[in-house]
Design a protein around this motif. Structure first.
Motif, PDB file in Angstrom:
ATOM      1  N   THR A 170       0.826  -1.216   0.000  1.00  0.00           N
ATOM      2  CA  THR A 170       0.000   0.000   0.000  1.00  0.00           C
ATOM      3  C   THR A 170       0.852   1.253   0.000  1.00  0.00           C
ATOM      4  OG1 THR A 170      -1.747  -1.186   1.189  1.00  0.00           O
ATOM      5  CG2 THR A 170      -1.827   1.222   1.225  1.00  0.00           C
TER       6      THR A 170
ATOM      7  N   LEU B   2       1.171   4.302  -2.956  1.00  0.00           N
ATOM      8  CA  LEU B   2       0.886   5.712  -2.670  1.00  0.00           C
ATOM      9  C   LEU B   2       2.090   6.597  -2.970  1.00  0.00           C
ATOM     10  CD1 LEU B   2      -1.111   5.196   0.630  1.00  0.00           C
ATOM     11  CD2 LEU B   2      -2.022   6.175  -1.486  1.00  0.00           C
TER      12      LEU B   2
ATOM     13  N   LEU C 126      -8.680   5.827  -2.525  1.00  0.00           N
ATOM     14  CA  LEU C 126      -7.501   5.369  -1.784  1.00  0.00           C
ATOM     15  C   LEU C 126      -7.673   5.592  -0.290  1.00  0.00           C
ATOM     16  CD1 LEU C 126      -4.730   6.703  -4.193  1.00  0.00           C
ATOM     17  CD2 LEU C 126      -5.236   4.297  -3.714  1.00  0.00           C
TER      18      LEU C 126
END
Length: 429
Positions: free
Chosen positions: A21, A25, A198
């Motif tokens: 993750t 990002l 997100l």
């Protein structure tokens, strides 16, 4: 009935999802850079404030994050980090609605503060989950999932952000003030939906982590609070001091190359691609790192970590020299291929620097995560240079970074001048 904690293997699987993750990002910054550069009509140096703000959070928030880990433990700290990152992602909505570049930077800072806490908690945790001799291999495996995120996010989300054709400076200048404002607002708002989704995903992931019973371990961070050891003790060790600088220059080089990649390979001399198409090639750069880390996790079970680190840094430097001295397809593919050799650098430097530190592990980890601020400094330096001599020649900045990493692998990471090891773990091969 009390549930048993997860096995080490299951805990590693959960934590690698976190690595996936935050990798994704972080890589989206490379998509934001050409997008916001066009929206706000900025030069490279001002545009690189995106990376300076994002990675500056690592410097400012690492020590507070270390204190949070000591109090909340690994699982709690990971959940808190995910929630903070979700708040940062949600702030992209008002930033785009205005649109406001300072508010975009503020949202990035909050997002990066959450990721800083994730790094401070997750890196040492996965290093401690199992046989100390396999720490570098586990770190590379986790970072491989990190690279899967950096590969998929630009590939899937990048075209959404860059979907609208960007007008040239002349075309924008021909508009009246109202038309320019409407155009910039339309461009900015393309980030709203991706970042709201997100943010929601980050919140769901926080709930998932809290629901899992991760092994508690004998937490190095908690042990620090009960001993006299502090940051000064960690800095007395040469592999920690030089390791922090190696992390600084490595992250700076990796981020600088990724930051300029879309603009570089969309240039007429190095690909001539549209920015939306170039974002797909950015995924190949990060995908190379993923492949290299899976391979590195296997290689590091048989090859000395320091020698492999030196070899990869040498090859990365040679590829940079190639892209600086050539044009067209060779220049494009040589810079993209650097991702493959970036692969093992961060996890291997990190594992080498914290090996055998016992209760100093959390302190050293915080210092190493602080050094990720190289991602704020090196891209800005390269941007300043690119405004004067062009992107291609400005790659001399990351080239110098790889030269230092070679020295660290062969000399600076050795233990000869260190104090006696702290703890009972065996050294890395």
């Amino acid at each position: 009935m009390t549930r048993k904690p997860l096995s080490n293997a299951a805990a590693i699987a959960v934590v690698t999802l976190i690595f996936f993750t935050w990798g994704g990002l972080t890589s989206l910054n490379d998509v934001l850079i050409p997008h916001l550069k066009a929206v706000f009509d900025m030069n490279y140096a001002r545009t690189m404030l995106i990376q300076s703000t994002f990675f500056g959070a690592y410097f400012l928030m690492s020590l507070p994050s270390g204190a949070v880990v000591a109090r909340a433990g690994y699982r709690g700290s990971i959940a808190i980090g995910l929630v903070v990152a979700a708040v940062g992602a949600a702030l992209f909505h008002p930033a785009a609605a205005l649109p406001s570049y300072p508010l975009f930077l503020g949202a990035l800072f909050v997002l990066a503060s959450g990721l800083t806490l994730l790094q401070v908690a997750a890196n040492p945790y996965i290093s401690l989950l199992g046989d100390p001799a396999g720490a570098a291999s586990r770190m590379n495996l986790a970072q491989a999932l990190n690279s899967l995120g950096t590969t998929l996010f630009p590939w899937l989300i990048g075209p959404l952000i860059l979907s609208t054709a960007v007008l040239g400076a002349g075309e924008i200048a021909a508009m009246n003030v109202a038309e320019q404002a409407a155009y910039r607002a339309q461009q900015a708002q393309s980030v709203q939906l991706p970042y709201l989704l997100l943010g929601g995903g980050l919140l769901l992931l926080a709930v998932f982590v809290l629901a899992m019973r991760l092994p508690t371990l004998r937490d190095a961070a908690a042990a620090v609070e009960k001993t006299r050891h502090g940051f000064t003790d960690a800095l007395r060790l040469r592999r920690v001091r030089w390791g922090a600088l190696a992390i600084f220059v490595y992250v700076g080089a990796e981020v600088a190359i990724g930051s300029f990649l879309i603009n570089y390979i969309s240039g007429p001399d190095t690909g001539g691609l549209t920015e939306a198409t170039a974002s797909r090639y950015l995924a190949l750069y990060w995908g190379g790192a993923m492949v290299g880390r899976f391979a590195g996790a296997a290689l590091l079970r048989r090859v000395d970590a320091r020698r492999l680190l030196a070899l990869f840094a040498v090859v990365a430097g040679l590829l940079l020299a190639t892209t600086m001295g050539t044009r067209d397809q060779l220049a494009m593919w040589s810079v993209i291929a650097i991702g493959l050799f970036n692969s093992i650098m961060f996890p291997t430097i990190f594992a080498i620097a914290i090996e055998r530190l016992g209760p100093l592990t959390s302190r050293a980890s915080s210092l190493l995560v602080m050094a990720i601020v190289g991602g704020a400094v090196v891209p800005w330096v390269q941007g300043w240079l690119a405004d004067r001599i062009g992107i291609q020649h400005a790659f001399a900045v990351p080239l110098a970074c790889y030269v230092f990493i070679v020295w660290y692998a062969l000399r600076g990471s050795r233990h000869e001048a260190d104090a006696e090891p702290v703890g009972d773990a065996e050294p890395l091969r």
